[in-house]
Design a protein around this motif. Structure first.
Motif, PDB file in Angstrom:
ATOM      1  N   GLU A   1      40.757 -30.676  60.112  1.00  0.00           N
ATOM      2  CA  GLU A   1      39.844 -31.742  60.672  1.00  0.00           C
ATOM      3  C   GLU A   1      38.526 -31.733  60.342  1.00  0.00           C
ATOM      4  O   GLU A   1      37.853 -32.842  60.246  1.00  0.00           O
ATOM      5  CB  GLU A   1      40.231 -31.860  62.196  1.00  0.00           C
ATOM      6  N   VAL A   2      37.945 -30.936  60.206  1.00  0.00           N
ATOM      7  CA  VAL A   2      36.433 -30.875  60.087  1.00  0.00           C
ATOM      8  C   VAL A   2      35.986 -30.064  58.885  1.00  0.00           C
ATOM      9  O   VAL A   2      34.645 -30.165  58.475  1.00  0.00           O
ATOM     10  CB  VAL A   2      35.887 -30.101  61.323  1.00  0.00           C
ATOM     11  N   GLY A   3      36.800 -29.426  58.209  1.00  0.00           N
ATOM     12  CA  GLY A   3      36.108 -28.755  57.149  1.00  0.00           C
ATOM     13  C   GLY A   3      37.366 -28.347  55.950  1.00  0.00           C
ATOM     14  O   GLY A   3      38.371 -28.854  56.320  1.00  0.00           O
ATOM     15  N   ALA A   4      36.731 -27.887  54.894  1.00  0.00           N
ATOM     16  CA  ALA A   4      37.627 -27.594  53.641  1.00  0.00           C
ATOM     17  C   ALA A   4      38.754 -26.768  54.151  1.00  0.00           C
ATOM     18  O   ALA A   4      38.228 -25.649  54.635  1.00  0.00           O
ATOM     19  CB  ALA A   4      36.964 -27.488  52.409  1.00  0.00           C
ATOM     20  N   VAL A   5      39.972 -26.889  53.349  1.00  0.00           N
ATOM     21  CA  VAL A   5      40.935 -26.027  53.678  1.00  0.00           C
ATOM     22  C   VAL A   5      40.863 -24.765  53.085  1.00  0.00           C
ATOM     23  O   VAL A   5      41.402 -23.759  53.445  1.00  0.00           O
ATOM     24  CB  VAL A   5      42.523 -26.674  53.416  1.00  0.00           C
ATOM     25  N   ASN A   6      39.891 -24.835  51.864  1.00  0.00           N
ATOM     26  CA  ASN A   6      39.866 -23.575  51.148  1.00  0.00           C
ATOM     27  C   ASN A   6      38.494 -22.920  51.354  1.00  0.00           C
ATOM     28  O   ASN A   6      38.210 -22.000  50.671  1.00  0.00           O
ATOM     29  CB  ASN A   6      39.927 -23.909  49.560  1.00  0.00           C
ATOM     30  N   ALA A   7      37.913 -23.474  52.568  1.00  0.00           N
ATOM     31  CA  ALA A   7      36.770 -22.825  52.873  1.00  0.00           C
ATOM     32  C   ALA A   7      36.740 -21.353  53.224  1.00  0.00           C
ATOM     33  O   ALA A   7      37.820 -20.842  54.019  1.00  0.00           O
ATOM     34  CB  ALA A   7      35.939 -23.420  53.792  1.00  0.00           C
ATOM     35  N   PRO A   8      35.616 -20.613  52.968  1.00  0.00           N
ATOM     36  CA  PRO A   8      35.823 -18.977  53.355  1.00  0.00           C
ATOM     37  C   PRO A   8      35.502 -18.952  54.837  1.00  0.00           C
ATOM     38  O   PRO A   8      34.985 -19.959  55.564  1.00  0.00           O
ATOM     39  CB  PRO A   8      34.704 -18.478  52.486  1.00  0.00           C
ATOM     40  N   ASP A   9      35.951 -17.725  55.260  1.00  0.00           N
ATOM     41  CA  ASP A   9      36.181 -17.500  56.739  1.00  0.00           C
ATOM     42  C   ASP A   9      34.504 -17.677  57.228  1.00  0.00           C
ATOM     43  O   ASP A   9      34.319 -18.139  58.330  1.00  0.00           O
ATOM     44  CB  ASP A   9      36.518 -16.222  57.066  1.00  0.00           C
ATOM     45  N   GLN A  10      33.356 -17.341  56.491  1.00  0.00           N
ATOM     46  CA  GLN A  10      32.197 -17.242  56.897  1.00  0.00           C
ATOM     47  C   GLN A  10      31.673 -18.956  57.384  1.00  0.00           C
ATOM     48  O   GLN A  10      31.141 -19.049  57.925  1.00  0.00           O
ATOM     49  CB  GLN A  10      31.353 -16.797  55.839  1.00  0.00           C
ATOM     50  N   THR A  11      32.314 -19.733  56.515  1.00  0.00           N
ATOM     51  CA  THR A  11      31.905 -21.022  56.698  1.00  0.00           C
ATOM     52  C   THR A  11      32.549 -21.411  58.085  1.00  0.00           C
ATOM     53  O   THR A  11      31.835 -22.266  58.930  1.00  0.00           O
ATOM     54  CB  THR A  11      32.453 -22.115  55.545  1.00  0.00           C
ATOM     55  N   LEU A  12      33.700 -21.212  58.390  1.00  0.00           N
ATOM     56  CA  LEU A  12      34.432 -21.696  59.595  1.00  0.00           C
ATOM     57  C   LEU A  12      33.704 -20.864  60.833  1.00  0.00           C
ATOM     58  O   LEU A  12      33.556 -21.662  61.815  1.00  0.00           O
ATOM     59  CB  LEU A  12      35.948 -21.019  59.517  1.00  0.00           C
ATOM     60  N   PHE A  13      33.448 -19.674  60.551  1.00  0.00           N
ATOM     61  CA  PHE A  13      32.669 -18.884  61.387  1.00  0.00           C
ATOM     62  C   PHE A  13      31.394 -19.597  61.936  1.00  0.00           C
ATOM     63  O   PHE A  13      31.021 -19.640  63.016  1.00  0.00           O
ATOM     64  CB  PHE A  13      32.384 -17.615  60.821  1.00  0.00           C
ATOM     65  N   ALA A  14      30.490 -19.761  60.974  1.00  0.00           N
ATOM     66  CA  ALA A  14      29.376 -20.504  61.141  1.00  0.00           C
ATOM     67  C   ALA A  14      29.396 -22.025  61.834  1.00  0.00           C
ATOM     68  O   ALA A  14      28.605 -22.133  62.564  1.00  0.00           O
ATOM     69  CB  ALA A  14      28.566 -20.673  59.794  1.00  0.00           C
ATOM     70  N   TRP A  15      30.463 -22.701  61.518  1.00  0.00           N
ATOM     71  CA  TRP A  15      30.606 -24.195  62.045  1.00  0.00           C
ATOM     72  C   TRP A  15      30.877 -23.728  63.533  1.00  0.00           C
ATOM     73  O   TRP A  15      30.494 -24.573  64.368  1.00  0.00           O
ATOM     74  CB  TRP A  15      31.609 -24.863  61.307  1.00  0.00           C
ATOM     75  N   ALA A  16      31.952 -22.963  63.887  1.00  0.00           N
ATOM     76  CA  ALA A  16      32.264 -22.542  65.122  1.00  0.00           C
ATOM     77  C   ALA A  16      31.106 -22.216  66.035  1.00  0.00           C
ATOM     78  O   ALA A  16      30.805 -22.805  67.328  1.00  0.00           O
ATOM     79  CB  ALA A  16      33.309 -21.518  65.323  1.00  0.00           C
ATOM     80  N   LYS A  17      30.273 -21.444  65.614  1.00  0.00           N
ATOM     81  CA  LYS A  17      28.888 -20.929  66.255  1.00  0.00           C
ATOM     82  C   LYS A  17      28.156 -22.087  66.420  1.00  0.00           C
ATOM     83  O   LYS A  17      27.664 -22.211  67.593  1.00  0.00           O
ATOM     84  CB  LYS A  17      28.379 -19.854  65.685  1.00  0.00           C
ATOM     85  N   GLU A  18      27.632 -22.860  65.493  1.00  0.00           N
ATOM     86  CA  GLU A  18      26.993 -24.053  65.623  1.00  0.00           C
ATOM     87  C   GLU A  18      27.465 -25.086  66.493  1.00  0.00           C
ATOM     88  O   GLU A  18      26.388 -25.539  67.067  1.00  0.00           O
ATOM     89  CB  GLU A  18      26.794 -24.491  64.115  1.00  0.00           C
ATOM     90  N   HIS A  19      28.551 -25.402  66.465  1.00  0.00           N
ATOM     91  CA  HIS A  19      29.089 -26.283  67.416  1.00  0.00           C
ATOM     92  C   HIS A  19      29.626 -26.008  68.732  1.00  0.00           C
ATOM     93  O   HIS A  19      30.199 -26.607  69.363  1.00  0.00           O
ATOM     94  CB  HIS A  19      30.145 -27.174  66.619  1.00  0.00           C
ATOM     95  N   GLY A  20      29.535 -24.618  69.097  1.00  0.00           N
ATOM     96  CA  GLY A  20      29.873 -24.055  70.236  1.00  0.00           C
ATOM     97  C   GLY A  20      31.639 -24.075  70.884  1.00  0.00           C
ATOM     98  O   GLY A  20      31.986 -24.030  71.593  1.00  0.00           O
ATOM     99  N   TYR A  21      32.082 -23.659  69.477  1.00  0.00           N
ATOM    100  CA  TYR A  21      33.699 -23.475  69.596  1.00  0.00           C
ATOM    101  C   TYR A  21      34.057 -22.154  69.426  1.00  0.00           C
ATOM    102  O   TYR A  21      33.241 -21.179  68.943  1.00  0.00           O
ATOM    103  CB  TYR A  21      34.329 -24.026  68.387  1.00  0.00           C
ATOM    104  N   ILE A  22      35.227 -21.604  70.400  1.00  0.00           N
ATOM    105  CA  ILE A  22      35.761 -20.436  70.203  1.00  0.00           C
ATOM    106  C   ILE A  22      36.842 -20.614  68.913  1.00  0.00           C
ATOM    107  O   ILE A  22      37.426 -21.485  68.951  1.00  0.00           O
ATOM    108  CB  ILE A  22      36.561 -20.001  71.577  1.00  0.00           C
TER     109      ILE A  22
END
Length: 121
Positions: free
Chosen positions: A29-50
């Motif tokens: 819903e918020v990122g590319a399905v083929n994004a590397p784990d580091q991208t998801l990790f950074a997004w979660a940290k920036e937006h305050g998600y677990i």
């Protein structure tokens, strides 16, 4: 709590978590399905998600970087999908809420949930 569900888990998880009173989204819903784990990790940290995941790479990233977040709920169950895994996830969120808000990894297994505070050293 705000929970980001990793692509390796069912898209049913966000609805289950929302019904339990959490804010939850699936990575697609918020990122590319083929994004590397580091991208998801950074997004979660920036937006305050677990991060809710079954992927060991997130714990590895936290160990390598020494970061204090984002928190990770790591599912190590035979079937890590709702409805089978729902009681374990909801119990971990309730029991370890304070630690997860500060920064932690909760490894959810069939016997128990193990908690490690961040940063990992």
């Amino acid at each position: 709590m705000k929970i980001l569900v990793d692509m390796n888990l069912s898209p049913r998880w966000p609805q289950v978590l929302r019904e339990a009173g959490h804010e939850a989204i699936w990575w697609k819903e918020v990122g590319a399905v083929n994004a590397p784990d580091q991208t998801l990790f950074a997004w979660a940290k920036e937006h305050g998600y677990i991060v809710l995941t079954a992927d060991l790479d997130f714990a590895h990233l936290l160990a390598l970087t020494g970061e204090n977040g984002p928190s990770v709920l790591l599912l190590r169950l035979a079937y890590p999908e709702p409805p089978e895994a729902t009681p374990w996830v909801l119990a971990a969120l309730t029991t370890h809420e304070e630690a997860l808000e500060k920064g932690a990894i909760a490894v959810i297994g069939p016997e128990r949930t193990r908690l490690r505070l961040l940063p990992l050293r």
